[in-house]
Write a protein that holds these residues in place. Sequence first.
Motif, PDB file in Angstrom:
ATOM      1  N   UNK A 239      72.882  16.395  29.553  1.00 11.79           N
ATOM      2  CA  UNK A 239      72.026  15.902  31.055  1.00 11.79           C
ATOM      3  C   UNK A 239      71.966  15.082  30.390  1.00 11.79           C
ATOM      4  N   UNK A 240      71.085  14.887  31.636  1.00 14.52           N
ATOM      5  CA  UNK A 240      70.476  13.125  31.700  1.00 14.52           C
ATOM      6  C   UNK A 240      68.163  13.808  31.473  1.00 14.52           C
ATOM      7  N   UNK A 241      68.612  12.529  30.705  1.00 12.85           N
ATOM      8  CA  UNK A 241      66.945  12.976  30.440  1.00 12.85           C
ATOM      9  C   UNK A 241      65.921  12.050  30.558  1.00 12.85           C
ATOM     10  N   UNK A 242      65.201  11.749  31.809  1.00 11.19           N
ATOM     11  CA  UNK A 242      64.704  10.300  32.203  1.00 11.19           C
ATOM     12  C   UNK A 242      63.295  10.422  32.345  1.00 11.19           C
ATOM     13  N   UNK A 243      62.235  10.108  30.990  1.00 12.19           N
ATOM     14  CA  UNK A 243      61.260  10.135  30.341  1.00 12.19           C
ATOM     15  C   UNK A 243      60.155   9.219  31.128  1.00 12.19           C
ATOM     16  N   UNK A 244      58.732   9.803  31.349  1.00 11.17           N
ATOM     17  CA  UNK A 244      58.324   9.127  31.053  1.00 11.17           C
ATOM     18  C   UNK A 244      57.788   7.555  30.160  1.00 11.17           C
ATOM     19  N   UNK A 245      58.208   7.492  29.099  1.00 11.21           N
ATOM     20  CA  UNK A 245      58.367   6.416  28.122  1.00 11.21           C
ATOM     21  C   UNK A 245      59.629   5.616  28.034  1.00 11.21           C
ATOM     22  N   UNK A 246      60.672   6.056  28.807  1.00  9.13           N
ATOM     23  CA  UNK A 246      61.668   4.864  29.604  1.00  9.13           C
ATOM     24  C   UNK A 246      61.603   4.521  30.566  1.00  9.13           C
ATOM     25  N   UNK A 247      60.926   5.028  31.424  1.00 12.95           N
ATOM     26  CA  UNK A 247      60.820   4.606  32.934  1.00 12.95           C
ATOM     27  C   UNK A 247      59.193   3.378  32.270  1.00 12.95           C
ATOM     28  N   UNK A 248      58.681   3.547  32.004  1.00 12.64           N
ATOM     29  CA  UNK A 248      57.998   3.120  31.657  1.00 12.64           C
ATOM     30  C   UNK A 248      57.865   1.631  30.686  1.00 12.64           C
ATOM     31  N   UNK A 249      58.644   2.360  30.122  1.00 14.00           N
ATOM     32  CA  UNK A 249      59.695   0.772  28.618  1.00 14.00           C
ATOM     33  C   UNK A 249      60.089  -0.100  29.514  1.00 14.00           C
ATOM     34  N   UNK A 250      60.854   0.675  30.600  1.00 15.12           N
ATOM     35  CA  UNK A 250      61.799  -0.953  31.678  1.00 15.12           C
ATOM     36  C   UNK A 250      60.821  -1.233  32.324  1.00 15.12           C
ATOM     37  N   UNK A 251      59.748  -0.823  32.878  1.00 15.67           N
ATOM     38  CA  UNK A 251      58.836  -1.399  33.707  1.00 15.67           C
ATOM     39  C   UNK A 251      58.647  -2.718  33.611  1.00 15.67           C
ATOM     40  N   UNK A 252      57.887  -2.310  31.778  1.00  9.62           N
ATOM     41  CA  UNK A 252      57.088  -3.659  31.600  1.00  9.62           C
ATOM     42  C   UNK A 252      57.785  -4.532  31.125  1.00  9.62           C
ATOM     43  N   UNK A 253      58.903  -4.143  30.522  1.00  5.94           N
ATOM     44  CA  UNK A 253      60.219  -5.084  30.441  1.00  5.94           C
ATOM     45  C   UNK A 253      60.512  -5.302  31.109  1.00  5.94           C
ATOM     46  N   UNK A 254      60.789  -5.068  32.400  1.00  5.71           N
ATOM     47  CA  UNK A 254      61.269  -6.047  33.284  1.00  5.71           C
ATOM     48  C   UNK A 254      60.403  -7.777  33.765  1.00  5.71           C
ATOM     49  N   UNK A 255      58.757  -6.207  34.136  1.00  3.81           N
ATOM     50  CA  UNK A 255      58.135  -7.282  34.412  1.00  3.81           C
ATOM     51  C   UNK A 255      57.462  -8.615  33.481  1.00  3.81           C
ATOM     52  N   UNK A 256      57.227  -8.359  32.215  1.00  2.00           N
ATOM     53  CA  UNK A 256      57.655  -8.897  30.985  1.00  2.00           C
ATOM     54  C   UNK A 256      58.014  -9.948  30.592  1.00  2.00           C
TER      55      UNK A 256
END
Length: 827
Positions: free
Chosen positions: A342-359
């Motif tokens: 299945x899919x695993x939407x983890x807090x780490x993945x979401x935070x990583x992507x938000x920080x990456x896009x913002x940075x």
Amino acid sequence: MIRLTLRTMRADALRLLLSALAVVLGVAFVAGTLIFTDGMKQGAYDRAGVFDRHTDLAVYADRDPIPPALVEKVRAVDGVRAAAGELTGTAGVVGSDGRPVLGFAVLAAIPAEAALQSYDVVAGRLPQRPGELVLDAPTVAEEGFTLGGPVGVGGSGGSARPYTLVGTVDVAGTSRDVGGPFIGLAGSDALAVTAMQGYGRIMVAAEPGVPAAELVDRVAAVTGPGVTVRDRQEILDVAVDDAVHDLEQFNLGLLTFAAVAVVVAGFVIANTFAIVLAQRTRRTALLRLVGATRGQVFRATLLEAAVTGVAASALGVAAGTGLAVGMDALMSAFDVPVSGGGLAVTAQAVLTCLLLGTALTVGAAAVPAWQGTRVAPVAALTDAAVQTTRRAGRVRLAAGALVFGAGVAALVAAGMVGQVPLVAAGGVFTFFGIVLFGPVLVPALVRVLGVPARLLLGATAGLAVANAVRNPRRIAATATALVIGIGLVSAFVVGARSVKTGIERAVDQQIGVDFLVTGIGGDLPSTLAGELAARSELGVVHEQRSRVTGGIELRAAHPALVGRTLSAVDAGDVGRLGPGRVLVHRELARAKGWAVGDTVTLAGRPFTVAAVVDADGPALAGSPVPVGHVVDVADADFARLFPAERGYLVEIEPASGVSAERAREAVESVVTRYPTVNLMDQAAYKKMLTGTIDMLLAFVTALLGLAVVIALVGVANTLSLSVVERTRENAVLRAVGLTRGRMRAMLAVEAVLMALVGAVLGVLLGTGVSAGAMAVFARVGGDFTLVLPWGQLGLILAVAVLAALAASVLPARRALARPVVESLGAE
């Protein structure tokens, strides 16, 4: 300043929309990869040790297989409730129509002891004795097998023999689900079918109440050296490591392509902010005039970039979740064997992507923001609607020339010294040379490529060329973003075509027979070549085999076939190859000082050198010896030296006077009893060897396509912002007679020129990288040369042109939507 910045963002929302789209696409790729692979990894953890639910400890072979006698020793240890040998290998199943069942099959030895059985039985039971087998439920249903009926199974140990089907099992989603049949046999049968000399491990179940640590010591005492005893936790750790290792490699590959998309997005964002801030020159000057400091202007721009980055990254995470769902569904639709959970939407993945896009957004906007602070307050009193054109400095151009030259030199040197890292370094340096030298190179190419457009469209195309080159830095940044994606796509396209051609050329040189029999997933069965040679319809039957001993590769050779791979005979007579006589390749003869007539010792036996030869192409793929350190030995001698050595390919020619049809029928009558082999002609063999390259190319092109899309978004963005910047100028052109159709044509030509320059530079860069790689491959060993697939390269350029035309539609509509009188009054 914060309130003003937020109001400015609302007012310029449309201008930042395409920039935000670039962030959304880049972050979506990263988020989709992380969510998809995290789900796969979670599934791997959940199913770790699925076949060890009742295993308390296990004995693993360090190197050599575990002999069956050791299983009996372990079974006799005090405290052991049950012990059984286990192995996994490959085999084939004969279908109900008498033909092999398609798909890579996995064979496993299933414990007969109930205390160790961990398979999910769908119907019937597990094997209890030799001669019985179980299959996976889908294979049984598709082939129409019935419980209690015979099923033919064969492997490298010999031809297929019938086994009694006693049950079906469910292995879906496990490590033993690889897209083909699953075959479960008793231990002795599994050894016979796979021709293995022993087991891969021994599974042990403990008596109730026996401490695991104590039992590990007891078992280790009887197993001796060469094996490792692990308790249950260590078994699970090994299972997890094996499952997750491959997933991490897959994840790394996807993230590499995602990184390319992110870098391209960074170029698009930086260019967008440079244009937007240039169009705000008067507004920025007014702020400075009323007291805003440089620091305040800089921080306000970074705040704008951060808000844009956060919002776009959030949308990217949402899009990435949808992308992960699509990837999971695609894998399932094509029955790709992945350990999905299945899919695993983890807090780490979401935070990583938000920080990456913002940075990414803030970092890309930093340089344009800093340049914006240099606007003087006096600029508020001037007409600053159009950005002042700044030429590239001499330092930048000199650095660009040096870096570009270093890249080209690295690509040339890579082929001379045979070093792959030089190819990568050359590609990177050449790209950065294009980036630095772009403000001069790109406008020059635009003018050159604009010549045909001028001849066709006249003054309209001339205006488009003038508009495109008026700001060299801007068009260079737009084209550079496209160079990355198209450069990588071109490198893979040219490289794939060159490798395929090299493989086909090698097959033509080394294989000149009518028919080939190849192993599926492993070596050929030990009895196959002998049965083929016994058929009177077949004149030549040669099994390609090799063995490295003493730093020399000994290759089985057939006197009727060996001459086709020779480019020269330095001395001796090739026709004298036979029992006790060998052909020595030139490099080895020079290194050893061997000559025709000398007696040499190979694998402990004396042989006479019949000839010293030079061969076309390399030694067999993967040879761990220096190039040319090869000796061709007659088939009979090779069989005596290495009776257990098996090959992967049998070459066959009809006997004299026998038609190809009769020969094929004779071969088919033999190979139908071997479900792990495949009969094909030379064309089919080439297709088999190159099929993986085509699949890999399609996969890579699809992944890199997103980077190209982002770059084309940059083209549309640049053109849209340029239309806003040239509102008054375009109105003047319309007022003096430029028709709506010619306005659209002018913007279309401008977009096409931007995209075409980037595409041309990308194709040239990719071709250069491929040329360096082919030179390395040719030096290492192989007849590899650069082959340009003109059709595919032309298609790449055509797609870029069509996409650019599509990108010009909305800017043209915007340019024509405003009345001429109103546009003349615009600032």
